[in-house]
Design an enzyme around this catalytic site. Sequence first.
Site, PDB file in Angstrom:
ATOM      1  N   ASP A   1     -17.439   8.736   5.541  1.00 50.01           N
ATOM      2  CA  ASP A   1     -18.217   9.846   6.089  1.00 50.01           C
ATOM      3  C   ASP A   1     -17.711  10.277   7.459  1.00 50.01           C
ATOM      4  O   ASP A   1     -16.921   9.576   8.090  1.00 50.01           O
ATOM      5  CB  ASP A   1     -19.693   9.446   6.181  1.00 50.01           C
ATOM      6  CG  ASP A   1     -20.319   9.347   4.805  1.00 50.01           C
ATOM      7  OD1 ASP A   1     -20.142  10.286   4.008  1.00 50.01           O
ATOM      8  OD2 ASP A   1     -20.964   8.321   4.522  1.00 50.01           O
TER       9      ASP A   1
ATOM     10  N   TYR B   1     -15.524  -3.939   4.960  1.00 53.31           N
ATOM     11  CA  TYR B   1     -15.925  -3.046   6.045  1.00 53.31           C
ATOM     12  C   TYR B   1     -16.385  -3.870   7.244  1.00 53.31           C
ATOM     13  O   TYR B   1     -16.822  -5.007   7.089  1.00 53.31           O
ATOM     14  CB  TYR B   1     -17.113  -2.174   5.620  1.00 53.31           C
ATOM     15  CG  TYR B   1     -16.791  -1.001   4.730  1.00 53.31           C
ATOM     16  CD1 TYR B   1     -16.605   0.269   5.260  1.00 53.31           C
ATOM     17  CD2 TYR B   1     -16.715  -1.154   3.349  1.00 53.31           C
ATOM     18  CE1 TYR B   1     -16.337   1.353   4.448  1.00 53.31           C
ATOM     19  CE2 TYR B   1     -16.443  -0.062   2.524  1.00 53.31           C
ATOM     20  CZ  TYR B   1     -16.267   1.191   3.077  1.00 53.31           C
ATOM     21  OH  TYR B   1     -16.004   2.263   2.266  1.00 53.31           O
TER      22      TYR B   1
END
Lengths: 240, 240
Positions: free
Chosen positions: A51, A109
């Site tokens: 994003d 992540y």
Amino acid sequence: MRYLVTISYDGSNFYGFQRLKNKRNVQEELEKVLTIINKKKVEIKGAGRTDRGVHAYGQRAHFDLDIIIPKENLKKAINNLLPDDVYIKDIMEVDDSFHARFNVKTKRYAYKINIGEYDPLINNYYYQINKDIKLEVLKKCSDIFLGVHNFKNFVSGERKNYDAIIYDIDIKKDGDYIIIEFYGKSFYRYMIRNIVGAMLDVCFNRANLSDIKTMLDKFNVKKCLSCAPACGLYLLEIEY
Amino acid sequence: MRYLVTISYDGSNFYGFQRLKNKRNVQEELEKVLTIINKKKVEIKGAGRTDRGVHAYGQRAHFDLDIIIPKENLKKAINNLLPDDVYIKDIMEVDDSFHARFNVKTKRYAYKINIGEYDPLINNYYYQINKDIKLEVLKKCSDIFLGVHNFKNFVSGERKNYDAIIYDIDIKKDGDYIIIEFYGKSFYRYMIRNIVGAMLDVCFNRANLSDIKTMLDKFNVKKCLSCAPACGLYLLEIEY
């Protein structure tokens, strides 16, 4: 010839990885450069989206080139043409059947938090909280998310399947910085940011552990927990 | 009431600290905010300039306010109004005779270098070289600059006096990062960047130690050494 690249980028000035009309994105920057090198339009397939504002040290994408060029030269040529905030770390020749998204096995992540005083130099790179966080509480929260769950209440947007598996959540503290690493198979839109938001809600007594458990097991709960900002999130690694 | 503030800022999007017409600078951002709080024009006096792109963790400035407000509240009020890339770390009441520039005793700067592979996420914060540097060579170079010297050949622009004293130059290595800390009384325009540039020229065999010695002792030498980029430079601390 099909190539697989590992890409790092500073997400601060991008509207995410994926192509998006009239908004600066990583995919188009890379496609522009590859098209110049290939002298013919090149489209890339990313391993997944990130994003707006999310950073990457290990995004992956594949593409096909008509020209033949040694991969070290290709890496140099691409990096010479790319803007300063995107960089190709690695380039690999792969089989024609390889697909950067479909072949993904695991993803890693990191989410970075500064619990110390506000630092203007890391404002695009850490979620700055300026409140103490008890690691034991964070750890207890993270345990709830491990394994296979239906993450519907932690995902943004509609999809067919909300099941995902998280293999490991590792929490480290380095001075005023807390780094939470997520290791799993698939992470859906806003999933990590919603998980971190929920964990912090528990740390700051805005929710408790049973709220999280309820949201993971019951799909129609309407309780709303926090979403942590994009700037703290880093795509570290994708394995095939 | 006169106040002394300690300011940190990300220099990436500033044309330096000092007021500059039609160019974004730290001084005007701070003066705008203080004028709002004071309801009457406020001018600040900085401890010194920093150039475009240079960062600070310990810049200092003084100013006078007509209103009386507890300093913790004042700090909060200023920081609430400042943009994200500037932050007041500390605020102190000082005597009316105090002057942020004239009273400076010592200054400490850091210069940060990444000798590892290019990292797009630190491009505004490190000089990225991607070549190995021998710390012993760096150390030998730095020794030449210690003590009192005439720095004319390492300063940009005209001034009456080029003499300065450097008390200490400390070189640290942390993985691929090299941090060079400078501790001294006065640092003139481009002085640290020119010193670092010269040190790196020696490391990469573009110059030798005697070139540096010559440039420090003889004022009309025309040899030109490199200037290291602004992004690696940090104003760390000013002592009074």
